[in-house]
Scaffold this active site. Structure first.
Site, short mmCIF file in Angstrom:
data_model
loop_
_atom_site.label_atom_id
_atom_site.label_comp_id
_atom_site.label_asym_id
_atom_site.label_seq_id
_atom_site.Cartn_x
_atom_site.Cartn_y
_atom_site.Cartn_z
N GLU A 42 0.85 -1.19 0.00
CA GLU A 42 0.00 0.00 0.00
C GLU A 42 0.88 1.23 0.00
O GLU A 42 2.11 1.13 0.18
CB GLU A 42 -0.96 -0.02 1.20
CG GLU A 42 -2.07 -1.05 1.00
CD GLU A 42 -3.07 -1.12 2.14
OE1 GLU A 42 -3.11 -0.21 2.97
OE2 GLU A 42 -3.80 -2.12 2.20
N ASP A 50 -17.86 8.33 20.04
CA ASP A 50 -18.52 8.29 21.36
C ASP A 50 -17.53 8.25 22.53
O ASP A 50 -17.70 8.95 23.52
CB ASP A 50 -19.44 7.06 21.46
CG ASP A 50 -20.45 7.02 20.33
OD1 ASP A 50 -20.85 8.11 19.86
OD2 ASP A 50 -20.83 5.92 19.90
N HIS A 62 -9.29 9.30 3.02
CA HIS A 62 -8.84 8.23 2.11
C HIS A 62 -9.03 8.73 0.69
O HIS A 62 -10.10 9.24 0.35
CB HIS A 62 -9.66 6.96 2.34
CG HIS A 62 -9.04 5.74 1.72
ND1 HIS A 62 -8.97 5.57 0.36
CD2 HIS A 62 -8.45 4.66 2.27
CE1 HIS A 62 -8.35 4.41 0.11
NE2 HIS A 62 -8.02 3.84 1.26
N ARG A 120 -0.97 9.11 1.72
CA ARG A 120 -2.40 9.40 1.56
C ARG A 120 -2.76 10.88 1.56
O ARG A 120 -3.60 11.32 0.80
CB ARG A 120 -3.15 8.78 2.74
CG ARG A 120 -3.67 7.46 2.38
CD ARG A 120 -4.54 6.95 3.44
NE ARG A 120 -4.54 5.52 3.19
CZ ARG A 120 -5.09 4.65 3.96
NH1 ARG A 120 -5.70 5.03 5.06
NH2 ARG A 120 -5.06 3.39 3.66
N HIS A 166 -11.81 9.20 6.59
CA HIS A 166 -11.57 7.77 6.75
C HIS A 166 -11.12 7.40 8.15
O HIS A 166 -11.52 6.38 8.70
CB HIS A 166 -10.50 7.38 5.73
CG HIS A 166 -10.16 5.92 5.69
ND1 HIS A 166 -11.09 4.95 5.45
CD2 HIS A 166 -8.96 5.27 5.85
CE1 HIS A 166 -10.49 3.75 5.46
NE2 HIS A 166 -9.21 3.93 5.72
N ARG A 225 -1.58 8.67 9.24
CA ARG A 225 -1.40 7.23 9.47
C ARG A 225 -0.91 6.50 8.21
O ARG A 225 -1.43 6.73 7.12
CB ARG A 225 -2.73 6.62 9.91
CG ARG A 225 -2.68 5.13 10.12
CD ARG A 225 -4.03 4.63 10.61
NE ARG A 225 -5.06 4.83 9.62
CZ ARG A 225 -5.42 3.92 8.71
NH1 ARG A 225 -4.82 2.74 8.67
NH2 ARG A 225 -6.36 4.19 7.85
C1 SIN Z 1 -7.50 0.40 2.33
O1 SIN Z 1 -7.71 -0.78 2.10
O2 SIN Z 1 -7.22 1.23 1.47
C2 SIN Z 1 -7.62 0.88 3.73
C3 SIN Z 1 -6.44 0.51 4.50
C4 SIN Z 1 -6.27 1.46 5.65
O3 SIN Z 1 -7.01 2.41 5.79
O4 SIN Z 1 -5.32 1.24 6.41
#
Ligand code: SIN
Length: 521
Positions: free
Chosen positions: A109, A213, A234, A280, A341, A376
């Site tokens: 990723e 919450d 995201h 991201r 996200h 993150r």
């Molecule tokens: C995704 O599958 O793109 C989400 C993974 C994540 O938010 O860590």
């Protein structure tokens, strides 16, 4: 014998319950049904070092790079070093990650310099969640309660005879959605694992119950909350009239998918040399800017050049969902937009999940333990859930058990109903989510933040009028929480006089070298 109250039934909550069950009795509480939540929606997987070409040091470095100078390095080191052990816990609980021959099939990723994502096709969260739930159901010392909504935490501040300098938590007041009564649940150790707050925004990948919450309740009880300005957007949520919250996993870009505009041009390279696989925050801003430049409603993720069989095999859920909406991803680009996200901030804790309130822990997305810094790294969140849950339960063993012979005041409430109440609640809810999207989104300015702040102040006073005057309901409780969390996001955003990670303010477009401290409110 110790006893534990775990609020929230995502991965952090379920794993905490399983770790805690080794030491005592656990009450595990879900506000709706235990099967709902963000964890089971996680597509990508869990980032853990497991191949010989990878190393703990590289995973740490990737996390720190994505975190833009705001990670708490000891927490990062602690969580990543225990990754292989936590992945083994998952295997012991019955999770079967995809294999390629005898080896784990690792996916990639954005901003990971190695392939290191363990996954179960594109439904990793679902596979993990159902395996852990099965384990939980086998444990006679875990009592699972559905439909209990946390209203407020019970601390010594609420019990006059226990007045003291410090704040200590004894459990919480819960609204029972079945009986419509308020009950109190007490425990020696309370763990908040209530997840994030994506529903503060109009467009989000999150499930409907992601209303912050735990963060809101802990803040009301006097806990510090940190880094709330860092909402992670995201880059690729499906853009479709009939489906607003469906994530298109970053793993598709990891496997070679490319973001293009309606002319088929890869615009991301103009923003970062890593193009579609840049961190991201960079990709989300690139898309936002391209959408504003072209005036179009979305951009596209093109995977049509990739092997068709492999795509369908690795991403069956995404393929199926797109197909059901008339998009065949093997032959046409997928329309996508960024959406809220993940919240990198939360209840301020150390790596063991200890909050500023004694006997109160926060784990998973609810916490701000410094793992994610200002942005993150993809697929680090499932690792965080397990590592923070495991650390927290170990930490409780160092806290002497309390006797808990308390006289907890009854929750006072009215049963008066207002016919218009629901319509008003829905109206305010929409207003908050729209104003957060428009004024506190991917690109912020001081003026927009100020506007959001003053409107949210008014909304909060309107809510407390409704909250105190009418019968409790999940709708009013959630509304009260998203208004609180939205206000924390705006206040923190106004406090940070720079741009860093997911927080971008046009009035301070640069990262300030001297400002690498968390924002604590
Ligand atoms: C995704 O599958 O793109 C989400 C993974 C994540 O938010 O860590």
């Amino acid at each position: 014998m110790r006893d534990y109250l775990v609020v929230g039934t995502g991965l952090a909550g379920l794993s905490a319950a399983l770790y805690a069950a080794q030491h005592g009795n656990v009450t595990l509480v879900s506000k709706y049904s235990v099967t709902e939540g963000n964890s089971s929606r996680a597509q990508g997987g869990i980032a853990v070092v497991s191949s010989s070409s990878d190393s703990i040091e590289t995973h740490i470095q990737d996390t720190l790079n994505a975190g833009a100078g705001l990670c708490h390095i000891p927490t990062v080191e602690n969580f990543i070093a225990q990754g292989p052990e936590r992945a083994q816990d998952l295997s012991n609980w019955g999770v079967q990650f995809d294999k390629s021959g005898n080896e784990n099939d690792l996916t990639r990723e954005a901003a990971h310099s190695e392939r290191r994502i363990l996954h179960v096709k594109d439904q990793t969260g679902k596979a993990i969640h159902s395996a852990l739930l099965e384990q939980v159901r086998l444990k006679s010392n875990i009592k699972l309660e559905n439909h209990l909504f946390l209203i407020d935490l019970i601390t010594n501040r609420r019990i006059k005879s226990y007045d003291s300098e410090f704040i200590e938590c004894y459990g919480g007041y819960f609204y029972n959605q079945k009986t419509k009564e308020v009950i109190s649940l007490l425990a020696q150790h309370t763990l908040l694992a209530t997840g994030g707050a994506g529903r503060t925004y109009l467009y989000t990948s999150n499930w409907p119950g992601a209303t912050g919450d735990g963060i809101a309740a802990a803040y009301r009880a006097g806990a510090s909350v940190a880094n709330m300005e860092f909402t992670q957007f995201h880059p690729t949520c499906l853009y479709h009239r009939d489906e607003r919250n469906f994530l298109i996993s970053e793993a598709l870009r990891g496997e070679g998918g490319i973001l293009v505009n309606s002319n088929g041009k890869d615009f991301t390279k103009e923003f970062h040399s890593a193009g579609s696989l840049a961190p991201r925050d960079v990709v989300a801003r690139a898309i936002d800017s391209e959408i504003k430049r072209t005036g179009e409603k979305c951009v596209y993720l093109d995977v049509t050049h990739l092997n068709k069989e492999k795509l369908i095999h690795h991403f069956p859920e995404i393929y199926k969902k797109c197909k059901s909406l008339g998009i065949d991803l093997t032959s046409q680009p997928i329309p996508v937009v960024p959406a809220a996200h993940y919240i990198c901030g939360g209840i301020l804790t150390n790596a063991n999940g200890q909050s500023g309130i004694q006997r109160l822990y926060a784990i998973g997305e609810t916490a701000c333990n410094g793992f994610h810094g200002a942005n993150r790294l993809a697929s680090n969140s499932l690792l965080e859930c397990l590592a923070s849950a495991s650390n927290a339960i170990k930490d409780t063993l160092n806290t002497p058990p309390s006797t808990l012979d308390l006289r907890v005041p009854k929750w006072e409430y009215t049963n008066s109903q207002n016919e218009d109440e629901l319509a008003v609640i829905h109206h305010i809810w929409d207003e908050i989510r729209t104003l957060m999207w428009n004024y506190v989104g991917i690109i912020r300015t001081n003026k927009r933040l100020q506007r959001a702040k003053s409107r949210l102040e008014n909304i909060q006073s309107e809510i407390s009028e409704y909250y105190w005057d009418f019968q409790l309901s999940p709708e009013i409780l959630e509304l009260r929480n998203i208004a609180q969390v939205a206000d924390l996001i705006v206040t923190s955003s106004l406090t940070r006089k720079e741009s860093r990670g997911t927080h971008f303010n046009l009035d301070y477009p640069e990262k300030a070298q001297s400002n690498s401290k968390p924002t604590v409110v």
